[in-house]
Design a protein around this motif. Structure first.
Motif, PDB file in Angstrom:
ATOM      1  N   LEU A  52       0.832  -1.205   0.000  1.00 26.38           N
ATOM      2  CA  LEU A  52       0.000   0.000   0.000  1.00 26.38           C
ATOM      3  C   LEU A  52       0.871   1.261   0.000  1.00 26.38           C
ATOM      4  N   LEU A  53       1.957   1.238   0.778  1.00 19.19           N
ATOM      5  CA  LEU A  53       2.856   2.393   0.815  1.00 19.19           C
ATOM      6  C   LEU A  53       3.523   2.621  -0.542  1.00 19.19           C
ATOM      7  N   PHE A  54       3.967   1.538  -1.175  1.00 20.46           N
ATOM      8  CA  PHE A  54       4.593   1.673  -2.494  1.00 20.46           C
ATOM      9  C   PHE A  54       3.575   2.065  -3.557  1.00 20.46           C
ATOM     10  N   PHE A  55       2.339   1.646  -3.379  1.00 21.09           N
ATOM     11  CA  PHE A  55       1.295   2.053  -4.328  1.00 21.09           C
ATOM     12  C   PHE A  55       1.058   3.558  -4.239  1.00 21.09           C
ATOM     13  N   VAL A  56       0.991   4.081  -3.013  1.00 15.77           N
ATOM     14  CA  VAL A  56       0.848   5.531  -2.832  1.00 15.77           C
ATOM     15  C   VAL A  56       2.059   6.254  -3.412  1.00 15.77           C
ATOM     16  N   ARG A  57       3.231   5.710  -3.161  1.00 13.92           N
ATOM     17  CA  ARG A  57       4.452   6.322  -3.705  1.00 13.92           C
ATOM     18  C   ARG A  57       4.437   6.301  -5.234  1.00 13.92           C
ATOM     19  N   ALA A  58       3.924   5.219  -5.820  1.00 11.83           N
ATOM     20  CA  ALA A  58       3.838   5.138  -7.281  1.00 11.83           C
ATOM     21  C   ALA A  58       2.881   6.189  -7.831  1.00 11.83           C
ATOM     22  N   LEU A  59       1.761   6.419  -7.148  1.00  7.57           N
ATOM     23  CA  LEU A  59       0.812   7.447  -7.594  1.00  7.57           C
ATOM     24  C   LEU A  59       1.440   8.837  -7.510  1.00  7.57           C
ATOM     25  N   VAL A  60       2.181   9.095  -6.425  1.00 11.51           N
ATOM     26  CA  VAL A  60       2.866  10.388  -6.283  1.00 11.51           C
ATOM     27  C   VAL A  60       3.912  10.554  -7.380  1.00 11.51           C
ATOM     28  N   LEU A  61       4.634   9.468  -7.673  1.00 13.47           N
ATOM     29  CA  LEU A  61       5.645   9.515  -8.726  1.00 13.47           C
ATOM     30  C   LEU A  61       5.016   9.773 -10.091  1.00 13.47           C
ATOM     31  N   ALA A  62       3.872   9.142 -10.348  1.00 13.39           N
ATOM     32  CA  ALA A  62       3.183   9.352 -11.620  1.00 13.39           C
ATOM     33  C   ALA A  62       2.712  10.797 -11.753  1.00 13.39           C
ATOM     34  N   ALA A  63       2.172  11.366 -10.669  1.00 11.40           N
ATOM     35  CA  ALA A  63       1.731  12.765 -10.710  1.00 11.40           C
ATOM     36  C   ALA A  63       2.913  13.700 -10.950  1.00 11.40           C
ATOM     37  N   GLY A  64       4.025  13.456 -10.253  1.00  8.45           N
ATOM     38  CA  GLY A  64       5.218  14.267 -10.473  1.00  8.45           C
ATOM     39  C   GLY A  64       5.781  14.114 -11.870  1.00  8.45           C
ATOM     40  N   PHE A  65       5.644  12.920 -12.428  1.00  9.66           N
ATOM     41  CA  PHE A  65       6.139  12.659 -13.784  1.00  9.66           C
ATOM     42  C   PHE A  65       5.379  13.496 -14.807  1.00  9.66           C
ATOM     43  N   PHE A  66       4.067  13.555 -14.678  1.00 10.21           N
ATOM     44  CA  PHE A  66       3.282  14.354 -15.615  1.00 10.21           C
ATOM     45  C   PHE A  66       3.581  15.850 -15.448  1.00 10.21           C
ATOM     46  N   GLY A  67       3.774  16.292 -14.208  1.00  7.17           N
ATOM     47  CA  GLY A  67       4.157  17.685 -14.002  1.00  7.17           C
ATOM     48  C   GLY A  67       5.498  17.997 -14.629  1.00  7.17           C
ATOM     49  N   GLU A  68       6.447  17.054 -14.490  1.00  2.40           N
ATOM     50  CA  GLU A  68       7.766  17.248 -15.102  1.00  2.40           C
ATOM     51  C   GLU A  68       7.677  17.251 -16.622  1.00  2.40           C
ATOM     52  N   PHE A  69       6.782  16.441 -17.160  1.00  2.00           N
ATOM     53  CA  PHE A  69       6.613  16.373 -18.619  1.00  2.00           C
ATOM     54  C   PHE A  69       6.214  17.740 -19.179  1.00  2.00           C
ATOM     55  N   PHE A  70       5.272  18.410 -18.531  1.00  2.00           N
ATOM     56  CA  PHE A  70       4.825  19.719 -19.014  1.00  2.00           C
ATOM     57  C   PHE A  70       5.887  20.799 -18.768  1.00  2.00           C
ATOM     58  N   ARG A  71       6.631  20.683 -17.669  1.00  2.00           N
ATOM     59  CA  ARG A  71       7.711  21.648 -17.420  1.00  2.00           C
ATOM     60  C   ARG A  71       8.812  21.511 -18.458  1.00  2.00           C
ATOM     61  N   ARG A  72       9.055  20.305 -18.902  1.00  2.00           N
ATOM     62  CA  ARG A  72      10.111  20.081 -19.879  1.00  2.00           C
ATOM     63  C   ARG A  72       9.752  20.667 -21.242  1.00  2.00           C
ATOM     64  N   LYS A  73       8.485  20.764 -21.559  1.00  2.00           N
ATOM     65  CA  LYS A  73       8.097  21.406 -22.814  1.00  2.00           C
ATOM     66  C   LYS A  73       8.547  22.863 -22.819  1.00  2.00           C
ATOM     67  N   THR A  74       8.341  23.539 -21.700  1.00  2.00           N
ATOM     68  CA  THR A  74       8.792  24.927 -21.585  1.00  2.00           C
ATOM     69  C   THR A  74      10.313  25.018 -21.614  1.00  2.00           C
ATOM     70  N   MET A  75      10.969  24.074 -20.925  1.00  2.00           N
ATOM     71  CA  MET A  75      12.424  24.093 -20.869  1.00  2.00           C
ATOM     72  C   MET A  75      13.036  23.835 -22.243  1.00  2.00           C
ATOM     73  N   LEU A  76      12.421  22.953 -23.035  1.00  2.00           N
ATOM     74  CA  LEU A  76      12.928  22.688 -24.385  1.00  2.00           C
ATOM     75  C   LEU A  76      12.854  23.941 -25.252  1.00  2.00           C
ATOM     76  N   ALA A  77      11.788  24.709 -25.070  1.00  2.00           N
ATOM     77  CA  ALA A  77      11.665  25.956 -25.834  1.00  2.00           C
ATOM     78  C   ALA A  77      12.747  26.952 -25.438  1.00  2.00           C
ATOM     79  N   ARG A  78      13.143  26.946 -24.167  1.00  2.00           N
ATOM     80  CA  ARG A  78      14.158  27.884 -23.693  1.00  2.00           C
ATOM     81  C   ARG A  78      15.571  27.451 -24.078  1.00  2.00           C
ATOM     82  N   THR A  79      15.759  26.166 -24.372  1.00  2.00           N
ATOM     83  CA  THR A  79      17.096  25.664 -24.715  1.00  2.00           C
ATOM     84  C   THR A  79      17.175  25.191 -26.163  1.00  2.00           C
ATOM     85  N   ASP A  80      16.241  25.646 -27.007  1.00  2.00           N
ATOM     86  CA  ASP A  80      16.268  25.203 -28.404  1.00  2.00           C
ATOM     87  C   ASP A  80      17.444  25.788 -29.183  1.00  2.00           C
ATOM     88  N   PHE A  81      18.140  26.775 -28.590  1.00  2.00           N
ATOM     89  CA  PHE A  81      19.308  27.342 -29.263  1.00  2.00           C
ATOM     90  C   PHE A  81      20.423  26.301 -29.430  1.00  2.00           C
TER      91      PHE A  81
END
Length: 202
Positions: free
Chosen positions: A24-53
């Motif tokens: 149960l603890l690892f399941f909760v941790r997996a859900l938190v990791l999945a939520a953080g992963f999606f947040g990181e995915f959207f942040r990386r879109k912005t970061m790619l635009a800033r480092t496209d040079f």
């Protein structure tokens, strides 16, 4: 021999509750990791635009992009990748330090991936333990004609298997994608390091 078997049976049954709690603890941790992963995915879109040079290949364009990135990035908003890029651009004359920055990024990236690796390894392991442990009482219930006890233990066995596989699936998915992210970023850092060192030597 019967005494040893009984001891092993008691130990096995005693591990069921800790295994279920850990699942149960690892399941909760997996859900938190999945939520953080999606947040990181959207942040990386912005970061790619800033480092496209970095994709231009033009030396002057890359240097100008690094200067702009350093000026516009707030310290609180910098990821490992942005911090490494900015540190490289600020220490052009120190080649050993630049190499250390890239090596430290690789170590920090491996540390970030350790959470996903832990889920990949321990999810199926705990799921298998949660499956096998109730099978003993289930077989005892079948032998004594206690169908309700057998059904309950089989329900626990199947549930722990499913939860363990879900944990592993989240771990594998996030691990594979983030490994590609960090590999690309490491490649970019190596490119910037060599570019800066080459400019400094000239």
């Amino acid at each position: 021999m019967e005494t040893i078997s009984n001891i092993l049976f008691w130990i096995s049954n005693g591990l069921l509750v800790p295994v279920v709690v850990l699942l149960l603890l690892f399941f909760v941790r997996a859900l938190v990791l999945a939520a953080g992963f999606f947040g990181e995915f959207f942040r990386r879109k912005t970061m790619l635009a800033r480092t496209d040079f970095l994709e231009s290949g033009a030396h002057e364009h890359v240097m100008e992009g690094l200067r702009t990135l350093t000026e516009q990035s707030a310290p609180d908003d910098r990821s490992l990748y942005l911090k490494a890029l900015i540190t490289l651009s600020a220490n052009v004359s120190n080649k050993p330090f630049c190499e250390r920055v890239v090596a430290n990024f690789e170590v920090d990236a491996a540390k970030e991936l350790s959470g996903s690796r832990l889920l990949v390894k321990l999810g199926p392991m705990l799921g298998l333990m949660g499956t096998l442990i109730p099978m003993g009482p289930a077989l005892v219930g079948l032998a004594t004609g206690d169908i309700s006890a057998m059904a309950y233990n089989m329900q626990v066995a199947f549930a722990t298997t499913v939860v363990g596989m879900v944990i592993a699936a989240i771990g594998v998915t996030t691990l594979q994608v983030r490994q590609r992210w960090y590999a690309r970023e490491l490649n970019n850092l190596e490119y910037v390091r060599q570019l800066l060192c080459h400019e400094n030597e000239e």
